[in-house]
Scaffold this active site. Structure first.
Site, short mmCIF file in Angstrom:
data_model
loop_
_atom_site.label_atom_id
_atom_site.label_comp_id
_atom_site.label_asym_id
_atom_site.label_seq_id
_atom_site.Cartn_x
_atom_site.Cartn_y
_atom_site.Cartn_z
N CYS A 1 0.86 -1.18 0.00
CA CYS A 1 0.00 0.00 0.00
C CYS A 1 0.90 1.23 0.00
O CYS A 1 1.60 1.49 0.99
CB CYS A 1 -0.92 0.00 1.21
SG CYS A 1 -2.04 1.41 1.27
N CYS B 1 -4.97 6.31 -3.98
CA CYS B 1 -4.30 5.01 -4.00
C CYS B 1 -2.89 5.21 -4.54
O CYS B 1 -2.72 5.60 -5.70
CB CYS B 1 -5.08 4.02 -4.87
SG CYS B 1 -4.32 2.37 -4.94
#
Length: 286
Positions: free
Chosen positions: A91, A230
Site C-alpha cells: 500500500c 491510491c
C-alpha cells in the site's frame, strides 16, 4: 497481548491518512496481537468502528513470521489488511503513513527507513517534523511489472473498456477513460473479465490524461471500495501512460483526496511522494 486481552485493556491505535486514503494504525512491536478478519472489518466500519480504508499493524520483523527473511534489512514489518479483513501485499499511501507514525512516536529517527511488506522491502524517506511543518513522505516503489493477464476488460457505469494489467506489489487493472464520471458511482465493484484472471480480486483505476505529465484518476480498491486515493494505483497509472506514449520523468497524479507526485528513475523504478498525516491517537476495544 492477545486480541482478547486487548479488548479488556484497550488497544492503542492511531488514525492517519495519505491524500485522504485513511488507516487505523495498531502498534504491536512484539507481535502479540492476533487480529481476525471480523475485527479488522469492525475497526474499519465508518458507522460502528473507527472508520478506515485499511489497518496497518506495526510489528517488528523479528516478531513477524511473514518477515522472518527480511530482519537483516528492515526493523519493522507493515501488516496491511484491507477494510474487509483480507491481507494486502503493498500500500503506497499506507507505508508512508506508517513511516510517519514510526518517526512521530520515536520508534525510528527521521530520514531513511527500510520497511518490510508482503511485497518485499520498501525504503521510505521521512523528513523531520516541526511544529509548523509536516513535510511530504517519499517511498521507493520499485519497478511496476506490466506482464501478466492479457485481454482484460472492465465494465462499470454501463460502459466497458479494455484494461492493462500492472503489478506494483499488488495487482491493478488500469483503464484509460475520457471522463472520470463515466464509470458511475462505483458503489458496486467493476466487473473484470475474464473472471479467472484475478482470483483474489484486483484494484481498478480509471484514468484521464490531463497532459503529457499530468493524470487524474478514480480507483476502486479490492477489499475496500472506492477510495479517495491510491498510491500503488497512481504508480500503475503512470506505468500505463508511459507504455502508451507519455514521455516524462515526473508525473502529477490528482485523485479525489489530493495530489501525489511520481518520479520515474532511469531504471524504470518509481518514487512516490505525497502527504502523510497522523490525526488522532487513542485506545479501542476490539
Amino acid at each position: 497481548m492477545t486480541a482478547l486481552a486487548a479488548s479488556h485493556a484497550g488497544q492503542p491505535f492511531a488514525k492517519g491518512h495519505g491524500a485522504g486514503n485513511d488507516f487505523v494504525i495498531l502498534p504491536d512491536p512484539y507481535g502479540c496481537l492476533t487480529l481476525t478478519a471480523q475485527e479488522v472489518a469492525g475497526l474499519c466500519d465508518r458507522r460502528t468502528g473507527i472508520g478506515a480504508d485499511g489497518i496497518l499493524r506495526a510489528v517488528r520483523c523479528s516478531a513477524a513470521s511473514e518477515a522472518a527473511g527480511m530482519t537483516a534489512e528492515a526493523e519493522w514489518f507493515m501488516d496491511y489488511r484491507n477494510a474487509d479483513g483480507t491481507l494486502g501485499q503493498m500500500c503506497g499511501n499506507g507505508i508512508r503513513v506508517l513511516a510517519r507514525y514510526l518517526v512521530d512516536t520515536g520508534y525510528c529517527p527521521p530520514g531513511l527507513l527500510a520497511i518490510a511488506t508482503r511485497a518485499g522491502i520498501r525504503t521510505v524517506h521521512v523528513s523531520h517534523r516541526t511544529a509548523d511543518f509536516e513535510g511530504p513522505v517519499t517511498v521507493d516503489m520499485g519497478r511496476p511489472c506490466l506482464s501478466g493477464p492479457a485481454g482484460i476488460t472492465v465494465t462499470a457505469g454501463g460502459r466497458s473498456w479494455s484494461a492493462a494489467h500492472v503489478d506494483v506489489g499488488n495487482p491493478h487493472a488500469v483503464v484509460l477513460v475520457d471522463d472520470l464520471q463515466h464509470p458511475g458511482d462505483l458503489t458496486t465493484p467493476p466487473v473484470v473479465n475474464p473472471t479467472h484472471a484475478y482470483p483474489d480480486g484486483v484494484t481498478v483505476e480509471f484514468v484521464v490524461r490531463r497532459s503529457s505529465h499530468h493524470l487524474a484518476l478514480r480507483v476502486h480498491e479490492r477489499g475496500v471500495g472506492e477510495t479517495r486515493a491510491c498510491g500503488t494505483g497512481a504508480c500503475a497509472a503512470v506505468a500505463v501512460a508511459l507504455r502508451t506514449g507519455a514521455v516524462a520523468d515526473a508525473f502529477t497524479v490528482d485523485m479525489p483526496g489530493g495530489r501525489l507526485r511520481i518520479a520515474v528513475l532511469p531504471d524504470g523504478s518509481m518514487q512516490l511522494t505525497g502527504p502523510a498525516a497522523i490525526v488522532a491517537h487513542g485506545t479501542v476495544r476490539l
